[in-house]
Design a protein around this motif. Structure first.
Motif, PDB file in Angstrom:
ATOM      1  N   VAL A 134       0.872  -1.096   0.039  1.00  0.00           N
ATOM      2  CA  VAL A 134      -0.022   0.120  -0.079  1.00  0.00           C
ATOM      3  C   VAL A 134       0.827   1.391  -0.031  1.00  0.00           C
ATOM      4  O   VAL A 134       0.263   2.340  -0.440  1.00  0.00           O
ATOM      5  N   HIS A 135       2.053   1.255   0.434  1.00  0.00           N
ATOM      6  CA  HIS A 135       2.996   2.218   0.447  1.00  0.00           C
ATOM      7  C   HIS A 135       3.680   2.519  -0.904  1.00  0.00           C
ATOM      8  O   HIS A 135       4.180   3.573  -1.222  1.00  0.00           O
ATOM      9  N   GLN A 136       3.605   1.569  -1.580  1.00  0.00           N
ATOM     10  CA  GLN A 136       4.480   1.616  -2.854  1.00  0.00           C
ATOM     11  C   GLN A 136       4.046   2.513  -3.922  1.00  0.00           C
ATOM     12  O   GLN A 136       5.040   3.404  -4.379  1.00  0.00           O
ATOM     13  N   PRO A 137       2.883   2.807  -4.339  1.00  0.00           N
ATOM     14  CA  PRO A 137       2.317   3.758  -5.287  1.00  0.00           C
ATOM     15  C   PRO A 137       2.866   5.222  -4.791  1.00  0.00           C
ATOM     16  O   PRO A 137       3.174   6.208  -5.405  1.00  0.00           O
ATOM     17  N   GLN A 138       2.756   5.552  -3.656  1.00  0.00           N
ATOM     18  CA  GLN A 138       3.014   6.798  -3.122  1.00  0.00           C
ATOM     19  C   GLN A 138       4.345   6.915  -3.160  1.00  0.00           C
ATOM     20  O   GLN A 138       5.035   7.870  -3.442  1.00  0.00           O
ATOM     21  N   ALA A 139       5.224   5.894  -2.795  1.00  0.00           N
ATOM     22  CA  ALA A 139       6.768   6.053  -2.902  1.00  0.00           C
ATOM     23  C   ALA A 139       7.169   6.093  -4.286  1.00  0.00           C
ATOM     24  O   ALA A 139       7.984   6.976  -4.570  1.00  0.00           O
TER      25      ALA A 139
ATOM     26  N   VAL B 131       3.105  -6.270 -24.666  1.00  0.00           N
ATOM     27  CA  VAL B 131       3.824  -5.329 -23.799  1.00  0.00           C
ATOM     28  C   VAL B 131       5.039  -4.444 -24.410  1.00  0.00           C
ATOM     29  O   VAL B 131       4.850  -3.353 -24.194  1.00  0.00           O
ATOM     30  N   ALA B 132       5.733  -5.376 -24.985  1.00  0.00           N
ATOM     31  CA  ALA B 132       6.963  -4.562 -25.605  1.00  0.00           C
ATOM     32  C   ALA B 132       6.489  -3.558 -26.569  1.00  0.00           C
ATOM     33  O   ALA B 132       7.228  -2.650 -26.765  1.00  0.00           O
ATOM     34  N   ASP B 133       5.376  -3.977 -27.467  1.00  0.00           N
ATOM     35  CA  ASP B 133       5.017  -2.934 -28.523  1.00  0.00           C
ATOM     36  C   ASP B 133       4.331  -1.761 -27.683  1.00  0.00           C
ATOM     37  O   ASP B 133       4.534  -0.702 -28.266  1.00  0.00           O
ATOM     38  N   ALA B 134       3.692  -1.968 -26.467  1.00  0.00           N
ATOM     39  CA  ALA B 134       3.061  -0.610 -25.914  1.00  0.00           C
ATOM     40  C   ALA B 134       4.268   0.121 -25.525  1.00  0.00           C
ATOM     41  O   ALA B 134       4.220   1.195 -25.538  1.00  0.00           O
ATOM     42  N   ILE B 135       5.460  -0.629 -24.869  1.00  0.00           N
ATOM     43  CA  ILE B 135       6.452   0.522 -24.475  1.00  0.00           C
ATOM     44  C   ILE B 135       7.136   1.235 -25.699  1.00  0.00           C
ATOM     45  O   ILE B 135       7.478   2.252 -25.740  1.00  0.00           O
ATOM     46  N   LYS B 136       7.255   0.368 -27.030  1.00  0.00           N
ATOM     47  CA  LYS B 136       7.874   1.044 -28.209  1.00  0.00           C
ATOM     48  C   LYS B 136       7.042   2.284 -28.642  1.00  0.00           C
ATOM     49  O   LYS B 136       7.710   3.210 -28.995  1.00  0.00           O
ATOM     50  N   THR B 137       5.646   1.816 -28.774  1.00  0.00           N
ATOM     51  CA  THR B 137       4.845   2.879 -29.523  1.00  0.00           C
ATOM     52  C   THR B 137       4.348   4.224 -28.679  1.00  0.00           C
ATOM     53  O   THR B 137       4.315   5.179 -28.938  1.00  0.00           O
ATOM     54  N   SER B 138       4.934   3.881 -27.032  1.00  0.00           N
ATOM     55  CA  SER B 138       4.806   5.121 -26.176  1.00  0.00           C
ATOM     56  C   SER B 138       5.705   5.921 -26.380  1.00  0.00           C
ATOM     57  O   SER B 138       7.003   5.636 -26.541  1.00  0.00           O
ATOM     58  N   SER B 139       5.588   7.492 -26.022  1.00  0.00           N
ATOM     59  CA  SER B 139       6.515   8.448 -26.042  1.00  0.00           C
ATOM     60  C   SER B 139       6.987   8.484 -24.509  1.00  0.00           C
ATOM     61  O   SER B 139       8.044   9.482 -24.221  1.00  0.00           O
ATOM     62  N   ALA B 140       6.376   7.771 -23.606  1.00  0.00           N
ATOM     63  CA  ALA B 140       6.988   7.760 -22.174  1.00  0.00           C
ATOM     64  C   ALA B 140       8.176   7.044 -22.205  1.00  0.00           C
ATOM     65  O   ALA B 140       8.421   5.953 -22.539  1.00  0.00           O
ATOM     66  N   LYS B 141       9.410   7.662 -21.792  1.00  0.00           N
ATOM     67  CA  LYS B 141      10.739   7.419 -21.449  1.00  0.00           C
ATOM     68  C   LYS B 141      10.971   6.796 -20.204  1.00  0.00           C
ATOM     69  O   LYS B 141      12.015   6.148 -19.816  1.00  0.00           O
ATOM     70  N   VAL B 142      10.111   6.892 -19.175  1.00  0.00           N
ATOM     71  CA  VAL B 142      10.145   6.385 -17.906  1.00  0.00           C
ATOM     72  C   VAL B 142       9.239   5.286 -17.598  1.00  0.00           C
ATOM     73  O   VAL B 142       8.181   5.764 -17.785  1.00  0.00           O
ATOM     74  N   ILE B 143       9.678   4.220 -17.161  1.00  0.00           N
ATOM     75  CA  ILE B 143       8.559   3.072 -16.936  1.00  0.00           C
ATOM     76  C   ILE B 143       8.740   2.395 -15.530  1.00  0.00           C
ATOM     77  O   ILE B 143      10.085   2.235 -15.184  1.00  0.00           O
ATOM     78  N   VAL B 144       7.755   2.522 -14.899  1.00  0.00           N
ATOM     79  CA  VAL B 144       7.683   2.021 -13.439  1.00  0.00           C
ATOM     80  C   VAL B 144       7.315   0.439 -13.788  1.00  0.00           C
ATOM     81  O   VAL B 144       6.500  -0.127 -14.371  1.00  0.00           O
ATOM     82  N   CYS B 145       8.249  -0.206 -13.236  1.00  0.00           N
ATOM     83  CA  CYS B 145       8.404  -1.870 -13.463  1.00  0.00           C
ATOM     84  C   CYS B 145       7.850  -2.611 -12.056  1.00  0.00           C
ATOM     85  O   CYS B 145       8.916  -2.369 -11.462  1.00  0.00           O
ATOM     86  N   ASP B 146       6.813  -3.065 -12.045  1.00  0.00           N
ATOM     87  CA  ASP B 146       6.530  -3.771 -10.768  1.00  0.00           C
ATOM     88  C   ASP B 146       6.387  -5.552 -11.276  1.00  0.00           C
ATOM     89  O   ASP B 146       5.205  -6.069 -11.009  1.00  0.00           O
TER      90      ASP B 146
ATOM     91  N   GLU C 175      -4.111   2.897  -8.050  1.00  0.00           N
ATOM     92  CA  GLU C 175      -3.701   3.602  -6.702  1.00  0.00           C
ATOM     93  C   GLU C 175      -2.321   4.558  -7.455  1.00  0.00           C
ATOM     94  O   GLU C 175      -2.174   5.607  -6.918  1.00  0.00           O
ATOM     95  N   PHE C 176      -1.741   3.716  -8.333  1.00  0.00           N
ATOM     96  CA  PHE C 176      -0.204   4.610  -8.764  1.00  0.00           C
ATOM     97  C   PHE C 176      -0.908   5.910  -9.568  1.00  0.00           C
ATOM     98  O   PHE C 176      -0.416   7.005  -9.639  1.00  0.00           O
ATOM     99  N   ARG C 177      -2.151   5.513 -10.449  1.00  0.00           N
ATOM    100  CA  ARG C 177      -2.622   6.588 -11.299  1.00  0.00           C
ATOM    101  C   ARG C 177      -2.988   7.786 -10.323  1.00  0.00           C
ATOM    102  O   ARG C 177      -2.903   9.046 -10.634  1.00  0.00           O
ATOM    103  N   LYS C 178      -3.762   7.185  -9.206  1.00  0.00           N
ATOM    104  CA  LYS C 178      -4.269   8.300  -8.264  1.00  0.00           C
ATOM    105  C   LYS C 178      -2.915   9.366  -7.763  1.00  0.00           C
ATOM    106  O   LYS C 178      -2.865  10.450  -7.596  1.00  0.00           O
ATOM    107  N   GLU C 179      -1.985   8.764  -7.374  1.00  0.00           N
ATOM    108  CA  GLU C 179      -0.664   9.486  -6.723  1.00  0.00           C
ATOM    109  C   GLU C 179      -0.043  10.389  -7.559  1.00  0.00           C
ATOM    110  O   GLU C 179       0.360  11.163  -7.434  1.00  0.00           O
ATOM    111  N   VAL C 180       0.168   9.746  -9.142  1.00  0.00           N
ATOM    112  CA  VAL C 180       0.803  10.261 -10.021  1.00  0.00           C
ATOM    113  C   VAL C 180       0.070  11.656 -10.367  1.00  0.00           C
ATOM    114  O   VAL C 180       0.389  12.597 -10.597  1.00  0.00           O
TER     115      VAL C 180
END
Length: 752
Positions: A109-114, A171-186, A143-148
């Motif tokens: 429960v603490h990780q999204p906020q962290a 999943v790899a295709d989504a990472i490639k096509t997205s312009s987001a360069k920071v990826i949170v990996c759980d 929860e992650f979307r809420k904290e961000v």
């Protein structure tokens, strides 16, 4: 265990031991191993214990939440304490379902906020989320979307890797096509290995990974693709500390000390590069044959250096779990006297385990919270590949939720080594973010990537254009005379104002007639004048708000309506007091005086006038712009003080209620033209309008709140005018034969 058994004062006359099982991150294997521990043999016999001379204090494990769940459900039946050194699923905080479960790691429960705090520190507001199928990904995503979102950021995509990694290509295709360069990996490291391979095949590089505590950051179990993909990334890990005596224990370790422990032999073989005599496993022949292990080799500091003994988080959690078991058992022994304890010891150990509180030799305090976990403390580690291609890690931050609000995160950003092309010390990615719908975001192209150079939230009175590359002024909106709603309300206002003046003129022209003189014609004139002024108030609500109209419009209609209601109340009291005063035994004769109407009108109205003066002078309403999201900004008048606004309405409602009650009680008085009947109806209409106004006003937004208030003013004023004066106007204009003294006294009856 060696530390406990080597101290004669710790647990005298008792020896503690352990039994190891590898669950292989499998629910089935974890459950089978648990049954074997409970029954005391590899072929488990449920509900039977085949260890007559041994007592099971508890179980440490499992490492992941999926394998810990069946273990916890089984062990809870027997109330056998279980301490997990890696399970972070929030469900384990439910002590009704898992009464014997504890853990040396904080809940997820603490990780999204962290994670959000780390992203906020680097101003990364456009990120992706990838996670393993751990049973809690949907919760983490929400929860992650809420904290961000609290920090003005948003999530570009969120993808879950299923248990069999069948969808890793998607999943790899989504990472490639997205312009987001920071990826949170759980992710679990096993899943990330497959993902890294798929990303390399798609030539996806230059990503900064933020790893959660679920990731086992061990280069020995990661593939080459995974290690290269993680270069320059950050990892959020469970806090770990030094284990006193651990290095000395390993340096003096000998296989002969544990002749039946196969793991020690494997450890020896891997560390010294030798093989034990016997059959060799099948496989391709090696270029160099390793020497045989004798068990007499000496471990040197060079051998131990590759183990990274200063950074072993999982090992440290197991150390804390073992220490907690031993301290709890020692406390139980101290309170139960000397000698071995009878069967059922594990139930008593569980009670002491929940209250255990100790300080390790490294002077770190350890205890379990009410949720059965340790306090939420995290270490932030930077991963990078050195020029000599070796894997390097370094702690660069600390996140302690026990710290002061806003100061939980301490980061040494200068110690971070970013990968080439993705670092904060490299202009290629100076500021990775993507604007939300309310942000201004000038962009530049560099080396084929769309890189955001800066990100600025637009002011409240501005809005981004369709291209999201500049802020443009919002369209000013207010209730104007040029729109249909404003025109309709202005027409109704004008019509009712002229109608009230017409009725006033009719009454003045026929002032000598009995029906006008009945019930105090001066009060009728005041009531009609105040109604006319009430109908003029909406003109201060329509149009561009200015300080003068904002300050006066609420107070004006409050005062004018108060005069209307007070005049109506005075009329009702006159009817009642006059009728009662004619009775022989009446005590109200002294009240039926000419000064009574003026006293009622002036006294009750003065209270509202004073209240509104304090409101306008002390907390005047002023023009404000609405802050609602959208391309338009609505100009409104603020309440100034909501307390004064609702106090004014409350006092007005109180007067209307008194007038309604008095008129209702006087409705059956024997009078040919009893005005109390019409007052009762008018007060009912007035009260219904303003009671319905409050929820409508609170639920309306923007300029609709202005329209709701104007409608309430017009509807309540029109109700008073229609109920009180239309019957009289009907007699004056259409039935003049009834407008005589005899008719008013009930002495003549005309046929219609």
């Amino acid at each position: 265990m060696e530390e406990a058994n080597g101290d004669p004062s710790f647990l005298p006359n008792e020896t503690v031991g352990l039994q190891l099982y590898d669950s292989c991150i499998s629910r089935a294997k974890a459950l089978g191993s648990t049954l074997a521990l409970l029954s005391g043999q590899l072929l488990p016999i449920p509900n039977f214990d085949c260890r007559p001379k041994r007592q099971l204090l508890g179980i440490i494990g499992g490492m992941t939440s999926p394998e810990s769940e069946p273990m916890a459900e089984l062990l809870s039946v027997y109330k056998i304490p279980q301490i997990s050194h890696g399970s972070q699923h929030p469900q384990f905080s439910d002590h009704h379902r898992f009464p014997s479960f504890l853990r040396t790691v904080p809940s997820r429960v603490h990780q999204p906020q962290a994670m959000a705090k780390i992203l906020l520190y680097f101003n990364w507001t456009w990120v992706g989320l990838v996670g393993s199928d751990s049973g809690a990904f949907e919760w983490l995503d929400q929860e992650f979307r809420k904290e961000v979102g609290k920090n003005g950021g948003c999530v570009s995509f969120s993808k879950r890797i299923d248990g069999h990694v069948n969808n890793v290509g998607d999943v790899a295709d989504a990472i490639k096509t997205s312009s987001a360069k920071v990826i949170v990996c759980d992710c679990y490291h096993i899943h990330f290995i497959s993902l890294a391979k798929a990303l390399q095949e798609k030539n996806v590089t230059n990503r900064i990974w933020i790893l959660s505590t679920s990731f086992l950051l061990n280069p020995l179990i990661l593939s080459r693709e995974a290690r290269m993909m993680l270069n320059g990334s950050l990892s959020l890990g469970i806090h770990s500390g030094p284990i006193p005596g651990f290095k000395h224990f390993l340096s003096t370790l000998q296989p002969a000390t544990y002749p039946d422990n196969h793991l020690v032999k494997l450890f020896w073989q891997e560390l010294l590069g030798c093989t034990w005599p016997g059959p060799k496993p099948a496989g391709p022949p090696t270029a160099q044959v390793a020497p045989n292990c004798t068990g007499l080799e000496q471990l040197t500091p060079a051998h131990l250096s590759i183990l990274k003994l200063d950074d072993l988080p999982a090992t440290y959690q197991v150390y804390l779990a073992t220490k907690a078991f031993l301290v709890a058992y020692q406390n139980l022994r101290a309170n139960s006297g000397e000698g071995p304890l009878p069967g059922g010891t594990h139930v008593k150990v569980l009670q002491y385990l929940k209250n255990v509180h100790f300080t390790s030799q490294a002077q770190e305090e350890s205890f379990f919270t009410q949720d059965g976990e340790v306090p939420a403390v995290f270490d932030i580690t930077n991963v990078h590949i050195a020029p000599d291609h070796t894997w390097q890690t370094a702690k660069v931050g600390h996140l302690d939720f026990r710290g002061p609000l806003g100061k939980e995160l301490v980061m040494n950003s200068s110690a971070i080594i970013w990968a080439e092309g993705t670092g904060k010390n490299n202009t290629f990615l100076d500021y990775l973010c993507r604007c939300t719908k309310e942000a201004y975001c000038p962009t530049t192209d560099y080396d084929g990537f769309k890189i955001v150079a800066s990100c600025l939230k637009c002011p409240e009175d501005q809005w981004p254009n369709n291209e999201k590359d500049q802020c443009i002024p919002k369209i000013l909106d207010f209730l104007s005379y040029t729109e249909p709603l404003g025109m309709a309300l202005a027409f109704c206002t004008t019509f009712l104002f002229l109608l009230s003046l017409t009725i006033l003129g009719t009454f003045i022209w026929h002032h000598h007639t009995p029906i006008v003189r009945a019930n105090n014609r001066r009060l009728s004139y005041i009531l009609l004048c105040s109604l006319a002024l009430c109908f003029l108030c909406p003109f201060m609500f329509i149009g561009h708000p200015v300080p003068l109209t904002c300050a006066l419009r609420q107070a004006a209609f409050g005062i004018f309506f108060t005069v209307c209601v007070c005049a109506t109340l005075a009329k009702t009291i006159i009817v009642v007091s006059a009728f009662r005063a004619t009775r022989p035994d009446a005590r109200l004769g002294k009240w039926a005086r000419p000064s009574l109407p003026s006293a009622i009108l002036i006294g009750f109205s003065l209270v509202q006038v004073v209240l509104c003066m304090f409101w306008v002078i002390g907390w005047p309403p002023v023009p404000v712009n609405s802050t609602e999201a959208g391309p338009t900004v609505t100009m409104l008048c603020g309440a100034g003080s909501s307390e004064f606004f609702y106090t004014m309405l409350g006092y007005l409602g109180f007067l209307a209620l008194v007038s309604l009650v008095v008129a209702f009680l006087a409705r059956r008085l024997p009078d040919t033209f009893n005005e109390a009947k019409h007052i009762t109806l008018s007060m009912l209409v007035f009260s219904c309008v303003w009671i319905s106004f409050i929820p409508a006003h609170l639920s309306a937004q923007g300029k609709d709140t202005v329209a709701v208030e104007i409608f309430a003013i017009l509807a309540s004023g029109a109700g008073l005018m229609c109920c009180l004066f239309f019957p009289k106007c009907y007699i004056i204009l259409l039935r003049p034969e009834k407008n005589t003294k005899d008719q008013m006294r009930g002495k003549q009856h005309f046929q219609p």
